[in-house]
Write an enzyme that holds these catalytic residues in place. Structure first.
Site, mmCIF file in Angstrom:
data_model
loop_
_atom_site.group_PDB
_atom_site.id
_atom_site.type_symbol
_atom_site.label_atom_id
_atom_site.label_comp_id
_atom_site.label_asym_id
_atom_site.label_seq_id
_atom_site.Cartn_x
_atom_site.Cartn_y
_atom_site.Cartn_z
ATOM 1 N N CYS A 1 0.855 -1.184 0.000
ATOM 2 C CA CYS A 1 0.000 0.000 0.000
ATOM 3 C C CYS A 1 0.895 1.239 0.000
ATOM 4 C CB CYS A 1 -0.894 0.000 1.231
ATOM 5 S SG CYS A 1 -1.908 1.498 1.406
ATOM 6 N N CYS B 1 0.306 3.235 3.650
ATOM 7 C CA CYS B 1 0.824 2.786 4.951
ATOM 8 C C CYS B 1 1.916 1.733 4.844
ATOM 9 C CB CYS B 1 -0.319 2.250 5.802
ATOM 10 S SG CYS B 1 -1.001 0.681 5.190
ATOM 11 N N CYS C 1 -4.999 0.836 6.523
ATOM 12 C CA CYS C 1 -5.237 2.294 6.539
ATOM 13 C C CYS C 1 -6.532 2.700 5.849
ATOM 14 C CB CYS C 1 -4.061 3.043 5.908
ATOM 15 S SG CYS C 1 -3.920 2.847 4.110
ATOM 16 N N CYS D 1 -8.466 -5.284 -9.731
ATOM 17 C CA CYS D 1 -8.031 -4.233 -10.655
ATOM 18 C C CYS D 1 -7.608 -3.042 -9.803
ATOM 19 C CB CYS D 1 -9.190 -3.888 -11.587
ATOM 20 S SG CYS D 1 -8.740 -2.830 -12.948
#
Length: 162
Positions: A79, A82, A130, A150
């Site tokens: 991510c 985070c 997060c 996706c």
């Protein structure tokens, strides 16, 4: 379902138009309690403007614009908000849609929510740590799951295997 480049470009244009017209939703952070939290001001300071719009306001990047769409090395996709590990590179495939696509995620890393924006019903995918918007999941992916996660490249950071 067969997706042509034209259909994908039209879809991307409609998504951009919807965001411009204010069809986006409030920041994901306002919709739930997540282990990793920042204030809206802290998110704006942490992220580049385009990544902020995608991760915190559920915007969508244009198809075929992310270099991560062509990333083929072994490693892990994290991510961008985070740094939680979300997807293993071994589960990435070329869906032909213009966004990085995966057929499965790292257990516990992803959450989902119903998304009824843009006059359609979809399943939104977010980071379980997060709440950062990643993209959507569809039931037209390869086996063994039959799913296509996706994902916006702006929502991800790639870490090559050592």
């Amino acid at each position: 379902m067969s997706l042509s480049r034209r259909k994908v470009l039209i879809s991307g244009s409609l998504l951009s138009l919807g965001a411009a017209l204010g069809f986006g939703r409030a920041p994901v952070a306002a919709e739930g309690n997540f282990p990793f939290t920042l204030t809206d001001e802290e998110w704006q300071a942490k992220l580049e403007p385009a990544a902020y719009r995608v991760l915190r306001h559920e915007d969508t990047e244009r198809p075929y614009t992310s270099p991560l769409n062509d990333e083929k090395r072994a490693g892990t996709f994290h991510c961008a908000g985070c740094d939680q590990a979300l997807f293993e590179a071994a589960k990435k495939y070329d869906s032909g849609t213009g966004w990085p696509s995966f057929w499965d995620f790292i257990p516990g890393a992803i959450g989902t929510a119903e998304d009824n924006s843009l006059f359609m019903k979809r399943v939104e995918v977010h980071c379980s740590n997060c709440g950062g918007h990643q993209g959507h999941v569809f039931e037209d992916g390869p086996q063994p799951t039959g799913l296509r996660y996706c994902i916006n490249g702006l929502s991800l950071r790639f870490e090559p295997a050592a």
